[in-house]
Design a protein around this motif. Structure first.
Motif, PDB file in Angstrom:
ATOM      1  N   UNK A  93       0.833  -1.200   0.000  1.00  0.00           N
ATOM      2  CA  UNK A  93       0.000   0.000   0.000  1.00  0.00           C
ATOM      3  C   UNK A  93       0.869   1.252   0.000  1.00  0.00           C
ATOM      4  N   UNK A  94       1.788   1.310   0.939  1.00  0.00           N
ATOM      5  CA  UNK A  94       2.639   2.498   1.036  1.00  0.00           C
ATOM      6  C   UNK A  94       3.455   2.688  -0.237  1.00  0.00           C
ATOM      7  N   UNK A 113      -0.568  -1.049  13.995  1.00  0.00           N
ATOM      8  CA  UNK A 113       0.117  -0.569  12.798  1.00  0.00           C
ATOM      9  C   UNK A 113       1.618  -0.396  13.072  1.00  0.00           C
ATOM     10  N   UNK A 114       1.917   0.243  14.186  1.00  0.00           N
ATOM     11  CA  UNK A 114       3.328   0.479  14.492  1.00  0.00           C
ATOM     12  C   UNK A 114       4.119  -0.816  14.485  1.00  0.00           C
ATOM     13  N   UNK A 115       3.524  -1.793  15.128  1.00  0.00           N
ATOM     14  CA  UNK A 115       4.236  -3.064  15.235  1.00  0.00           C
ATOM     15  C   UNK A 115       4.543  -3.619  13.851  1.00  0.00           C
ATOM     16  N   UNK A 116       3.570  -3.537  12.969  1.00  0.00           N
ATOM     17  CA  UNK A 116       3.811  -4.038  11.618  1.00  0.00           C
ATOM     18  C   UNK A 116       4.864  -3.214  10.900  1.00  0.00           C
ATOM     19  N   UNK A 117       4.750  -1.922  11.041  1.00  0.00           N
ATOM     20  CA  UNK A 117       5.751  -1.052  10.423  1.00  0.00           C
ATOM     21  C   UNK A 117       7.140  -1.460  10.914  1.00  0.00           C
ATOM     22  N   UNK A 118       7.209  -1.679  12.182  1.00  0.00           N
ATOM     23  CA  UNK A 118       8.502  -2.033  12.748  1.00  0.00           C
ATOM     24  C   UNK A 118       9.051  -3.322  12.133  1.00  0.00           C
ATOM     25  N   UNK A 119       8.158  -4.279  12.034  1.00  0.00           N
ATOM     26  CA  UNK A 119       8.600  -5.564  11.476  1.00  0.00           C
ATOM     27  C   UNK A 119       9.071  -5.392  10.036  1.00  0.00           C
ATOM     28  N   UNK A 120       8.355  -4.595   9.291  1.00  0.00           N
ATOM     29  CA  UNK A 120       8.762  -4.372   7.903  1.00  0.00           C
ATOM     30  C   UNK A 120      10.150  -3.733   7.868  1.00  0.00           C
ATOM     31  N   UNK A 121      10.325  -2.697   8.654  1.00  0.00           N
ATOM     32  CA  UNK A 121      11.621  -2.025   8.672  1.00  0.00           C
ATOM     33  C   UNK A 121      12.720  -3.007   9.014  1.00  0.00           C
ATOM     34  N   UNK A 122      12.437  -3.811   9.980  1.00  0.00           N
ATOM     35  CA  UNK A 122      13.420  -4.792  10.425  1.00  0.00           C
ATOM     36  C   UNK A 122      13.763  -5.775   9.301  1.00  0.00           C
ATOM     37  N   UNK A 152       1.788  10.437   1.950  1.00  0.00           N
ATOM     38  CA  UNK A 152       1.544  10.042   3.338  1.00  0.00           C
ATOM     39  C   UNK A 152       0.187   9.362   3.447  1.00  0.00           C
ATOM     40  N   UNK A 153       0.184   8.207   4.090  1.00  0.00           N
ATOM     41  CA  UNK A 153      -1.072   7.525   4.355  1.00  0.00           C
ATOM     42  C   UNK A 153      -1.439   7.722   5.823  1.00  0.00           C
ATOM     43  N   UNK A 154      -2.635   8.219   6.053  1.00  0.00           N
ATOM     44  CA  UNK A 154      -3.110   8.381   7.417  1.00  0.00           C
ATOM     45  C   UNK A 154      -3.329   7.007   8.035  1.00  0.00           C
ATOM     46  N   UNK A 155      -3.261   6.975   9.323  1.00  0.00           N
ATOM     47  CA  UNK A 155      -3.485   5.702  10.005  1.00  0.00           C
ATOM     48  C   UNK A 155      -4.854   5.141   9.656  1.00  0.00           C
ATOM     49  N   UNK A 156      -5.833   6.020   9.547  1.00  0.00           N
ATOM     50  CA  UNK A 156      -7.169   5.571   9.156  1.00  0.00           C
ATOM     51  C   UNK A 156      -7.177   4.901   7.795  1.00  0.00           C
ATOM     52  N   UNK A 157      -6.518   5.561   6.860  1.00  0.00           N
ATOM     53  CA  UNK A 157      -6.468   5.009   5.514  1.00  0.00           C
ATOM     54  C   UNK A 157      -5.849   3.623   5.530  1.00  0.00           C
ATOM     55  N   UNK A 158      -4.746   3.526   6.251  1.00  0.00           N
ATOM     56  CA  UNK A 158      -4.052   2.252   6.321  1.00  0.00           C
ATOM     57  C   UNK A 158      -4.972   1.190   6.891  1.00  0.00           C
ATOM     58  N   UNK A 159      -5.640   1.552   7.954  1.00  0.00           N
ATOM     59  CA  UNK A 159      -6.545   0.583   8.579  1.00  0.00           C
ATOM     60  C   UNK A 159      -7.604   0.113   7.593  1.00  0.00           C
ATOM     61  N   UNK A 160      -8.242   1.052   6.922  1.00  0.00           N
ATOM     62  CA  UNK A 160      -9.349   0.630   6.062  1.00  0.00           C
ATOM     63  C   UNK A 160      -8.851  -0.117   4.839  1.00  0.00           C
ATOM     64  N   UNK A 161      -7.666   0.227   4.359  1.00  0.00           N
ATOM     65  CA  UNK A 161      -7.159  -0.449   3.156  1.00  0.00           C
ATOM     66  C   UNK A 161      -6.616  -1.837   3.465  1.00  0.00           C
ATOM     67  N   UNK A 162      -5.900  -1.942   4.550  1.00  0.00           N
ATOM     68  CA  UNK A 162      -5.242  -3.209   4.827  1.00  0.00           C
ATOM     69  C   UNK A 162      -6.108  -4.100   5.715  1.00  0.00           C
ATOM     70  N   UNK A 183       4.929  12.299  12.000  1.00  0.00           N
ATOM     71  CA  UNK A 183       4.338  12.252  13.348  1.00  0.00           C
ATOM     72  C   UNK A 183       2.986  12.950  13.401  1.00  0.00           C
ATOM     73  N   UNK A 184       2.072  12.278  14.017  1.00  0.00           N
ATOM     74  CA  UNK A 184       0.744  12.843  14.161  1.00  0.00           C
ATOM     75  C   UNK A 184      -0.110  12.695  12.914  1.00  0.00           C
ATOM     76  N   UNK A 185       0.495  12.172  11.845  1.00  0.00           N
ATOM     77  CA  UNK A 185      -0.240  12.048  10.594  1.00  0.00           C
ATOM     78  C   UNK A 185      -0.309  10.594  10.137  1.00  0.00           C
ATOM     79  N   UNK A 186       0.842  10.066   9.793  1.00  0.00           N
ATOM     80  CA  UNK A 186       0.816   8.688   9.304  1.00  0.00           C
ATOM     81  C   UNK A 186       2.192   8.249   8.856  1.00  0.00           C
ATOM     82  N   UNK A 187       2.210   7.416   7.788  1.00  0.00           N
ATOM     83  CA  UNK A 187       3.476   6.904   7.289  1.00  0.00           C
ATOM     84  C   UNK A 187       3.550   7.105   5.795  1.00  0.00           C
ATOM     85  N   UNK A 188       4.769   7.176   5.311  1.00  0.00           N
ATOM     86  CA  UNK A 188       4.938   7.208   3.862  1.00  0.00           C
ATOM     87  C   UNK A 188       6.154   6.388   3.464  1.00  0.00           C
ATOM     88  N   UNK A 189       6.097   5.958   2.212  1.00  0.00           N
ATOM     89  CA  UNK A 189       7.196   5.188   1.660  1.00  0.00           C
ATOM     90  C   UNK A 189       8.135   6.140   0.948  1.00  0.00           C
TER      91      UNK A 189
END
Lengths: 225, 225
Positions: B167-168, B197-206, B175-185, B217-223
């Motif tokens: 998705x990202x 979400x954070x946990x998954x992001x972390x795993x991906x980064x790892x 930037x994908x808002x946390x809401x967007x991420x939730x509804x899409x994924x 911060x305060x918004x979401x994540x982007x690739x």
DNA sequence: TTTCCATGATAACATTATGTTTACACAAAT
DNA sequence: ATTTGTGTAAACATAATGTTATCATGGAAA
């Protein structure tokens, strides 16, 4: 694993051409249908869902290019083969044709021999998946002899096992969803339990002795070397 | 979303033709190589393993048809696209060409426009399948194979991780808002906690080993690369 | 500087998906 | 008729994945 006769729809406004082409392609073993203008072509295409559509470019109501464009917007016809018939030296038509998503074109006046060759060539390309021996790494899968050879050693698979392996191996690396597997190997009308696929996968892995099927959890299975 | 340049080998004994075709295909973004007779064509084909080979039929040492036949016996060239160049009205050549396993032929004198159209059309047909692969920098995300390759190394992501990354990465920089991420994924009907979400992001980064996901911060994540 | 807050990190926990085995019905082969 | 092989289901085990709770951290605002 027999191949069904390929279905061809021909659209042209000249009855003579329809007849000549029909006759020749019919003789080759194809199932041939005809339409005499653009609108009819669209209608019949939707009815018949043919494997190949041969479109004259100059037709009443809708040109071949328009028909093609309309068809290509629909998912069912995304893979359908399309050949244009066009007057010689009409270069702009050729180009438009390819841009619209044609797979080939044949210039008029039509030589039946050439047309047949072209048609066969197109189908040959598409069909490569069927009927052909698959060789991936040190695995050879022969759908005609119905054998699987791994490192020179023949493994004997049962029918379902073979079909499942063949499906996966037909597109190495690609993940097949459980649904896809069910509909391709078991067909849509059969309902089997959830564990059935796993059991077959297990048997294949066991018989082949090597690990060539990867599980993608929550998604499906894929064939990998 | 750049695809690697397709490699084309052209074999013809007329230097003029080689030059015209080379120039035009090169302009289209293809990597073009040439050979001036049948033997050289075979040699270079083996060296280069091109995506497409354009063969003149009349060539010294070996005709295009012979070259094609030889190539087709080898598994590596089974899928390679082959186009024949042939003199107009030489019907028997056309037919032999297709029987030998050609994918198309183009008649001389050659119109660069038509040739390019044909070449593009052939590639379009083949590529339909890999169309969905995302390539960003040195990351390749393939939803068909369900793989993520970073600097030639394959990272194995779980389903949710993959979907989130995909998705990202589908709109790098956005930037994908946390809401967007939730509804899409996760879909709209599922309710999960905030930390998920954070946990998954972390795993991906790892797993990817590189830092390609930026927190806003305060918004979401982007690739980002 | 201190406080606040969003996120990072970790581990425990819950949930699923798949692997494995056994049993059985049925078809094919002998 | 007997044996053998195949496909499916059921039951259970296992491993992978997803989620939550909890606490740590680090940056921005006060």
């Amino acid at each position: 694993m027999e191949t069904k006769a390929k279905r061809i729809l021909i659209a042209d406004d000249e009855p003579d051409i329809l007849e000549i082409i029909s006759y020749n392609l019919g003789k080759e073993g194809y199932e041939v249908y005809t339409a005499k203008d653009g609108n009819e072509a669209l209608e019949r295409a939707k009815q018949l869902n043919p494997d190949l559509i041969i479109l004259d470019i100059m037709m009443p109501y809708k040109t071949g290019i328009e028909v093609c464009r309309i068809l290509r917007t629909q998912p069912i016809f995304e893979q359908t083969l399309i050949i244009f018939l066009t007057a010689l030296n009409d270069e702009s038509s050729h180009i438009k044709g390819f841009e619209t998503g044609a797979d080939d074109y044949v210039t008029k006046p039509i030589s039946p021999k050439i047309l047949i060759s072209r048609v066969n060539a197109l189908f040959r390309r598409i069909q490569k998946e069927d009927g052909k021996v698959l060789k991936i790494g040190n695995i050879v899968i022969d759908p005609i002899k119905y054998t699987v050879v791994v490192n020179e050693i023949e493994a004997i698979l049962a029918k379902k096992e073979f079909e499942l392996l063949f499906l996966l191996a037909s597109k190495p690396g690609r993940v097949f969803l459980r649904n896809e597997i069910l509909s391709q190997v078991w067909g849509t009308s059969v309902i089997v339990g959830d564990r059935t696929i796993d059991v077959h996968i297990r048997k294949i892995r066991q018989k082949l002795g090597i690990d060539c099927i990867t599980t993608v959890k929550g998604v499906g299975y894929k064939f990998d070397i």
